[in-house]
Write a protein that holds these residues in place. Structure first.
Motif, PDB file in Angstrom:
ATOM      1  N   GLU A 196       0.834  -1.204   0.000  1.00 30.05           N
ATOM      2  CA  GLU A 196       0.000   0.000   0.000  1.00 30.05           C
ATOM      3  C   GLU A 196       0.864   1.247   0.000  1.00 30.05           C
ATOM      4  O   GLU A 196       0.498   2.276  -0.526  1.00 30.05           O
ATOM      5  CB  GLU A 196      -0.892   0.033   1.249  1.00 30.05           C
ATOM      6  N   ASP A 208       3.600   1.523  -1.509  1.00 25.37           N
ATOM      7  CA  ASP A 208       4.376   1.549  -2.752  1.00 25.37           C
ATOM      8  C   ASP A 208       5.808   1.053  -2.615  1.00 25.37           C
ATOM      9  O   ASP A 208       6.662   1.380  -3.434  1.00 25.37           O
ATOM     10  CB  ASP A 208       4.401   2.948  -3.384  1.00 25.37           C
ATOM     11  N   MET A 227       5.952  10.070  -4.238  1.00 27.93           N
ATOM     12  CA  MET A 227       4.728   9.339  -4.586  1.00 27.93           C
ATOM     13  C   MET A 227       4.982   8.255  -5.627  1.00 27.93           C
ATOM     14  O   MET A 227       4.055   7.567  -6.056  1.00 27.93           O
ATOM     15  CB  MET A 227       3.683  10.320  -5.107  1.00 27.93           C
ATOM     16  N   THR A 228       6.244   8.111  -6.031  1.00 26.43           N
ATOM     17  CA  THR A 228       6.581   7.130  -7.062  1.00 26.43           C
ATOM     18  C   THR A 228       6.184   5.715  -6.648  1.00 26.43           C
ATOM     19  O   THR A 228       6.331   5.329  -5.494  1.00 26.43           O
ATOM     20  CB  THR A 228       8.091   7.174  -7.350  1.00 26.43           C
ATOM     21  N   LYS A 250       8.160  16.266  -2.134  1.00 26.20           N
ATOM     22  CA  LYS A 250       6.702  16.274  -1.971  1.00 26.20           C
ATOM     23  C   LYS A 250       6.230  15.410  -0.803  1.00 26.20           C
ATOM     24  O   LYS A 250       5.159  14.821  -0.849  1.00 26.20           O
ATOM     25  CB  LYS A 250       6.011  15.846  -3.278  1.00 26.20           C
ATOM     26  N   ASP A 258       5.237  16.511   1.874  1.00 22.57           N
ATOM     27  CA  ASP A 258       4.208  17.220   2.628  1.00 22.57           C
ATOM     28  C   ASP A 258       2.826  16.699   2.286  1.00 22.57           C
ATOM     29  O   ASP A 258       1.846  17.070   2.898  1.00 22.57           O
ATOM     30  CB  ASP A 258       4.284  18.737   2.398  1.00 22.57           C
ATOM     31  N   GLY A 259       2.739  15.822   1.315  1.00 26.35           N
ATOM     32  CA  GLY A 259       1.445  15.234   0.986  1.00 26.35           C
ATOM     33  C   GLY A 259       1.130  14.095   1.935  1.00 26.35           C
ATOM     34  O   GLY A 259       1.781  13.929   2.959  1.00 26.35           O
ATOM     35  N   ASP A 260       0.132  13.302   1.563  1.00 24.29           N
ATOM     36  CA  ASP A 260      -0.232  12.184   2.431  1.00 24.29           C
ATOM     37  C   ASP A 260       0.425  10.894   1.946  1.00 24.29           C
ATOM     38  O   ASP A 260      -0.003   9.807   2.277  1.00 24.29           O
ATOM     39  CB  ASP A 260      -1.747  12.014   2.492  1.00 24.29           C
ATOM     40  N   THR A 261       1.463  11.033   1.132  1.00 25.89           N
ATOM     41  CA  THR A 261       2.110   9.853   0.585  1.00 25.89           C
ATOM     42  C   THR A 261       2.825   9.053   1.665  1.00 25.89           C
ATOM     43  O   THR A 261       3.345   9.599   2.620  1.00 25.89           O
ATOM     44  CB  THR A 261       3.119  10.252  -0.513  1.00 25.89           C
ATOM     45  N   THR A 300       4.094   7.258 -13.291  1.00 26.27           N
ATOM     46  CA  THR A 300       5.099   6.783 -12.341  1.00 26.27           C
ATOM     47  C   THR A 300       4.554   6.705 -10.917  1.00 26.27           C
ATOM     48  O   THR A 300       5.118   6.040 -10.064  1.00 26.27           O
ATOM     49  CB  THR A 300       6.306   7.754 -12.354  1.00 26.27           C
ATOM     50  N   ASN A 341      -0.668   6.351  -4.206  1.00 21.98           N
ATOM     51  CA  ASN A 341      -1.115   7.672  -3.766  1.00 21.98           C
ATOM     52  C   ASN A 341      -2.075   8.315  -4.772  1.00 21.98           C
ATOM     53  O   ASN A 341      -2.857   9.198  -4.419  1.00 21.98           O
ATOM     54  CB  ASN A 341       0.088   8.585  -3.508  1.00 21.98           C
TER      55      ASN A 341
END
Ligand SMILES: Nc1nc2c(ncn2[C@@H]2O[C@H](COP(=O)(O)OP(=O)(O)O)[C@@H](O)[C@H]2O)c(=O)[nH]1
Ligand SMILES: [Mg+2]
Lengths: 436, 297
Positions: free
Chosen positions: A42, A44, A224-225, A249, A251-254, B226, B230
């Protein structure tokens, strides 16, 4: 406290079906690892990396004694977490300084990874350390890329060098000459985003690297890759022998599982993480935070540890039980204040609770003075009032306000806050989604 | 052998395995647990995600057992069918006047996609104006201007830092007075957890609603192939801010498969309309589910 954690919950559930006898068995671990695998995918983490990781951890975990203070579920999480942290490496947020100045840093990565923004951040960071930085516009392809870097350079007051759409190697060579003549000790080269399979463009980077004495080759990767992160990182590393990685990045919810994948295939240190669009949004890489993030647990592990160090185990369990049974009253609220005070900086602490991130709290900060006042208010209540807040009508509130030297509105605020906390805790124990 | 070395060796195998891909697997004609494990691996490696992968595999397994399939060719068709059912086959029908708002997180390819879309519409004989409503990122409007030049369309832009909704308002007024067919709105990249930026999108949306109540409205989210799982969260949150109609999946010219779009269609029923396959103006194609699936398996 661990009740807040999704993964811990699921794993605990597995163990709850089994009777507890001292050491973890292979079968139990296997079942727990299935949950860990889901969590990693989940997040990644690359499939092969996750598989290898799990077989490694399984080996480590079998036969481990369950610490008295932990449940089997927590024990497994602890092992998983420790392994993750170890693999992610250390906090190594340093950029090397070349013995022969200027120190040349080359940024590289896929399109849209965030290289140009990162150039500005690094310049800002290095300048604060007294460096004199020149930013070099070496992305000659993307429309307005040069202009973008110029604006970025301007904003952070760094030097800026461009030669329009000329050959990138020539631009780099001239830029270094310019830097030497003009007293810049650090040169950051912003290159065009490119696909790792585009040989011509990869050769261009090799050529730049050969022409000027690049000291740090930094791969910039969007956090997020997905699964492809391994292929990308491996290709860049093979072509350029990168010296470090920057994840952007965040700061996202990744969940940022790509970080583990990249570390696994390149073995190169993660040097920094980008956490926003402003020049100052650059942070040191903390493997422990990243590990919790990948596992989807916020910083709950740090929280468990801190809690274990300060909370009385029995008290913590009682509290968790109370939240679940919705008998959390003002006495508990007071106790929580006291224990939180012991655990260190409150704002720090809230940041570690998944779901109670800045997002839920907005920009409200916890104020230590306010905390003391709140304690005083509760202490002015009778024991009966504390365990049954419904009793607190206006005349009682007035008495309490007078007793603790505050306004009635302060008492109202506190009661409101208590209700919100109680509801939030209820939600947190129920909701899975709040965890990410 | 160390952890890292094992992974690297594993990767080499991965490459080989993906090289021979499913076809070989099917040719063996043995549909046992090993087969489904391999299949799972291939689907997960394409970023399809655990839930949807399990769903695909379960459905396939059921149907294969039910129909007693042992012919490899048939099995292959069955798999494609299961995946095709998830993806569907929807196309974007223009019905001008049309306002297309393009949203997404930073760097996914919004501005580039706008340039390519403008080019497609111009070639179809439509008139187009682009609105540079990314007033936030440095040099964003200059970038769009280059694309507007390339596609030979008009651009409406204001200064950096100005109100994006005002740019949109101007673009719509201009489109109305000149009877332009398509307005393409480029927006600033924003991470989907930034509340105020989502509010800004809603504001843009309200302006369009108020100014062009009868126009065809299409809201597209751009996703980078890619990106992993998310993307689900990105679609979820943008969809809440402005109703999304479809997806543009960019950077498919790399090695990533962008399989998360299956999960998105599966969970949220939002279709893919276009795919980006390069940085040139002609590198945007209408999505074709069948050939996309061929590319994954
Ligand atoms: N290889 C490839 N690169 C793309 C594609 N679409 C966009 N890009 C590149 O991705 C980068 C970011 O694109 P941009 O349009 O500025 O993204 P935005 O921030 O979402 O507007 C640029 O370098 C583009 O050239 C694509 O389909 N393939
Ligand atoms: Mg843009």
């Amino acid at each position: 406290m661990a009740a807040f954690s999704n993964l811990t919950d699921r794993i605990n559930h597995i163990f709850s079906k089994l009777k507890n006898r001292g050491a973890l068995t292979e079968l139990e671990i296997k079942q727990a690892m299935r949950e860990v695998r889901v969590a990693l995918l989940e997040a990644d983490v690359n499939f092969s990396v996750a598989k290898e990781f799990i077989s490694n951890v399984t080996e480590k975990a079998v036969g481990e004694e369950i610490l008295k203070s932990l449940t089997p579920g927590q024990q497994v999480i602890k092992i998983v977490n420790e392994q993750l942290i170890e693999l992610l490496g250390s906090t190594q947020s340093k950029l090397g300084v070349s013995p022969k100045l200027p120190t040349i840093i080359m940024m590289c990565g896929l399109q849209g990874a965030g290289k140009t923004t990162m150039c500005g951040k690094l310049a800002y960071y290095l300048q604060k350390q007294g460096k004199k930085v020149l930013l070099v516009a070496d992305d000659i392809y993307r429309p307005a890329a040069i202009k973008q870097l110029e604006i970025v350079a301007d904003k952070v007051k760094a030097g800026f060098f461009q030669m329009g759409q000329q050959n990138p190697t020539k631009i780099a060579t001239n830029a270094v000459e310019f830097a030497t003549k003009n007293g810049f000790d650090t040169v950051i080269i912003d290159t065009a985003g490119r696909l790792h399979i585009n040989e011509e463009l990869m050769d261009e980077l090799k050529s730049i690297k050969k022409a000027v004495n690049v000291f740090e080759t930094l791969l910039v990767v969007d956090s997020m890759t997905g699964q492809d992160a391994v292929t990308v990182a491996k290709s860049f590393d093979e072509a350029l022998d990168i010296t470090g990685v920057i994840m952007t990045k965040l700061d996202g919810d990744t969940r940022g599982g790509a970080t583990l994948s990249i570390k696994a295939v390149t073995g190169k240190p993660i040097k920094f993480v980008g956490t926003g669009e402003r020049p100052e949004d650059l942070e040191a890489f903390h493997p422990d935070r990243m590990a919790s993030r990948i596992l989807g647990m916020g910083d709950v592990l740090t929280l468990i540890e801190r809690a274990q160090a300060t909370f009385d185990e029995q008290e913590a369990l009682k509290l968790a039980k109370k939240i679940k049974e919705s008998t959390f009253d003002l006495n508990d609220f007071l106790q929580q204040f006291e224990q939180m005070g012991k655990m260190g900086d409150l704002n720090d602490l809230v940041g570690m609770i998944p779901g109670a991130s800045k997002l839920t709290l907005g920009d409200k900060k916890i104020d230590e003075k306010q905390l003391k006042r709140n304690k005083a208010i509760i202490q002015s209540m009778t024991l009966e009032e504390r365990s049954n807040p419904k009793l607190l009508n206006y005349s009682r509130r007035k008495r309490i306000a007078a007793g603790s030297g505050v306004q009635v509105s302060d008492v109202n605020k506190l009661i409101k806050q208590y209700e919100q906390t109680r509801d939030m805790m209820k939600r947190m124990t129920k909701s899975r989604r709040l965890l990410f | 052998m160390g952890f890292f070395q094992k992974i690297i060796d594993g990767l080499k195998k991965t490459k080989q395995r993906i090289g021979f891909k499913l076809n070989e697997l099917f040719k063996r004609g043995i549909f046992n647990d090993d087969f489904y494990d391999e299949l799972e691996f291939i689907l997960l490696s394409a970023d399809i995600g655990e839930d949807t992968t399990i769903d695909i595999i379960e459905t396939l397994r059921e149907r294969m057992t039910e129909d007693n399939i042992s012919d490899p060719k048939k099995a292959n068709e069955y798999l494609k069918e299961v995946m095709l059912e998830i993806l569907g086959d929807e196309h974007l029908e223009l019905n001008p006047p049309t306002v297309i708002t393009v949203v997404g997180v930073n760097g996914v390819g919004k501005t580039t996609t706008i340039g390519k879309l403008a080019n497609i519409f111009i070639k179809k004989g439509k008139s187009v104006v682009v609105a540079a409503a990314d007033t936030f990122r440095a040099a964003a409007s200059e970038q769009l201007e280059v694309w507007a030049d390339r596609a030979k369309v008009r651009i409406i832009k204001h200064e950096e830092g100005s109100d994006p909704a005002a740019v949109v308002f101007d673009a719509l007024s201009s489109a109305k007075s000149r009877k332009t067919d398509v307005v393409l709105v480029d927006t600033a990249g924003r991470l989907h957890n930034k509340k105020n930026l989502m509010e800004e999108l809603k504001k843009i949306n309200r302006v369009v609603e108020r100014e062009c109540p009868n126009a065809q409205r299409i809201n597209l989210i751009v996703l980078d192939a890619t990106t992993g799982q998310n993307a689900l969260s990105q679609v979820d949150v943008f969809n809440e801010a402005i109703d999304l109609d479809g997806i543009v999946l960019t950077k498919l010219d790399g090695t990533a498969k962008g399989g998360v779009v299956l999960a998105i269609k599966h969970d949220m029923d939002i279709p893919v309309y276009f795919v980006g396959v390069g940085e040139g103006i002609d590198d945007l194609m209408e999505f074709d589910a069948e050939s996309y699936i061929e590319g994954i398996i």
